[in-house]
Design a protein around this motif. Structure first.
Motif, mmCIF file in Angstrom:
data_model
loop_
_atom_site.group_PDB
_atom_site.id
_atom_site.type_symbol
_atom_site.label_atom_id
_atom_site.label_comp_id
_atom_site.label_asym_id
_atom_site.label_seq_id
_atom_site.Cartn_x
_atom_site.Cartn_y
_atom_site.Cartn_z
ATOM 1 N N GLY A 37 0.972 -1.233 -0.010
ATOM 2 C CA GLY A 37 0.139 0.006 0.138
ATOM 3 C C GLY A 37 0.947 1.311 -0.048
ATOM 4 O O GLY A 37 1.769 1.418 -0.351
ATOM 5 N N THR A 38 0.178 2.336 0.492
ATOM 6 C CA THR A 38 0.854 3.515 0.528
ATOM 7 C C THR A 38 2.138 3.878 1.289
ATOM 8 O O THR A 38 2.934 4.746 1.059
ATOM 9 C CB THR A 38 -0.338 4.739 0.868
ATOM 10 N N ARG A 39 2.337 2.985 2.417
ATOM 11 C CA ARG A 39 3.448 2.814 2.876
ATOM 12 C C ARG A 39 4.748 2.153 2.492
ATOM 13 O O ARG A 39 5.588 1.805 3.221
ATOM 14 C CB ARG A 39 2.870 2.458 4.533
ATOM 15 N N GLY A 69 3.375 3.887 -2.418
ATOM 16 C CA GLY A 69 4.016 5.254 -1.876
ATOM 17 C C GLY A 69 5.143 5.286 -2.694
ATOM 18 O O GLY A 69 5.493 6.403 -3.225
#
Lengths: 301, 301
Positions: B156-158, B162
């Motif tokens: 995901g975005t982490r 990201g």
């Protein structure tokens, strides 16, 4: 909850306040790197909306005797998936929409590339949330896996994404009622069904209750979409937050286009009856679910 | 497994056969509605590739004494996420690539809208697979939730998304080494780390073993990306399946561009040493992991 709308409105107001607060809390902060991406995600998730899926999830949880607040993390996960689907649907390569809920669509504000990644990020974040060991206390690990599987199955190619694909494939072509029902039961119905089933599981639904909720969900999900189709024809642009009649203009198949307005309303009414009847196994705890089913129909008149 | 490449090649051949068979089995059939969407998904997943993440996952499972075959469903889930990320990265709004692994990219064959949905479908399907109650027998429900959380967090975005976002933001601009390392450790490193950690968990890793695998994964993931950067400069187009020097042409930051070829190779060699040293707690079962780390470096010479 009686038949008059004010009690439902008060109930919805309370639930919405809980849901908005939870969404704000469970969404990655706008200051976390990459901040522009998290801002884009928050723009779409926290930009309003009816929150019909979270509301139904909490109401289903309460219908089986659970505490609706326990379902909040899962309700946020479902809403994130709904928001991601809207971002991707609005993209130029898909529906190419400039407006959503009266505001510029995500790619209009952040650009296409960021909008694609914001959608990807939201979809993934939903599963981060559902698998966090500190959330959903009291729900067994086995039930949590069931919840994840339900949500993934209903959001994926056998559910929502599949419905979107077929919707796109038939655009501008004449279609029959079974195809239209496939699109609606998948594109919007699947996630609504998952939300209600998951709410029940978090509330501790017994097999008979789960079955009843599933029948309610199938009927109310389709009724909701028919009502949306009707509203696209009958409501004014400012009520919709997007140009009214836009489905029609685009040559999108809708219930009123296929059946005529009266027969579409009749179909919605029948489904409403099926939904209410499915709830007979429940007592007063299911009043919100009953009121929501009535409301779905009434707003299309 | 000794230092000569032929034994590693034989090992990789056996593992690849298992992985290809499992991918074919776990991907939705091309005849399931919507068939064109499932065909598009299969086109990208079954279209070859080094399968570095699945291979590392199986090898990590074996390093802690597990049976690598038990990790196959999870290995397929990781590969589906990798494939989805490539489909979305190749889109016109992103990297706008026409070729991938020597074949036309997904959107070139199926169109942009289908490619977006195929990516969405693959990402979702990964979580369908990991939450299926009939797969990963012998792994506790709690460990399965940990696996899902690991994969979602790193994808995901982490993690991967990201990294892709920051990579996009800096394109064409001069960047420093910390930013380049952020991009690489997130865009490619995160999923490699998740794959290795998950393989260990499925194999029953003890805390000390898990820690060792995580250190190995961080080093080998970054070394792998530096080697890729080097290959982009030094290899011929036909070896890469995409135009060589394409990163350079696009103004993409790479290790050789930032450090020079020699220092980039030196950095890869250092990381290789870190990776090998991390494996000291393991015996012969970790020979494949050691051989893979060596291979990553050697192919960049």
């Amino acid at each position: 909850m009686d038949n008059n709308g004010s009690e439902l409105q008060a109930y919805l107001g309370r639930q919405l306040a809980l849901i908005e607060e939870a969404l704000d809390c469970f969404m990655p902060a706008a200051t976390i790197r990459p901040d522009r991406l998290h801002q884009a995600m928050r723009y779409s998730v926290l930009g309003g909306g009816k929150r019909i899926r979270p509301v139904l999830m909490l109401a289903a949880c309460e219908a089986v005797g659970g505490d609706g607040r326990h379902a909040l993390p899962a309700a946020c996960a479902v809403e994130m998936i709904h928001a991601y689907s809207l971002i991707h649907d609005d993209l130029p390569a898909m529906d190419n929409d400039d407006l959503r809920r009266g505001r510029p669509t995500n790619h209009k504000v952040y650009g296409e590339a960021t909008a694609i990644l914001a959608g990807d990020g939201l979809l993934t974040e939903a599963f981060v949330l559902l698998s966090r060991s500190d959330l959903l206390p009291g729900v067994s690990a086995a039930d949590r896996l069931t919840i994840i599987n339900l949500l993934a199955t209903h959001a994926g190619t056998r559910g929502m994404v599949g419905g979107q694909m077929v919707d796109m494939e038939v655009e501008g072509r004449p279609i029959d009622l079974p195809t239209l029902e496939y699109i609606h039961t998948h594109k919007t119905g699947a996630l609504i069904k998952a939300a209600i089933d998951i709410g029940g599981i978090i509330g501790g639904s017994q097999p008979e209750q789960r079955d009843a909720l599933q029948r309610y969900a199938a009927a109310v999900g389709l009724a909701f979409q028919i009502a949306d189709d009707i509203l696209d024809v009958t409501a004014k642009t400012e009520e919709l937050g997007k140009p009214s009649g836009s489905d029609l203009q685009r040559g999108k198949a809708t219930y009123p286009a296929l059946l005529g307005l009266n027969q579409a309303r009749e179909r919605a009414r029948e489904l409403n009856e099926v939904a209410i009847n499915a709830l007979q196994v429940f007592g007063l705890e299911a009043q919100p679910l009953r009121a929501i089913a009535r409301y779905v129909i009434e707003r299309s008149y």
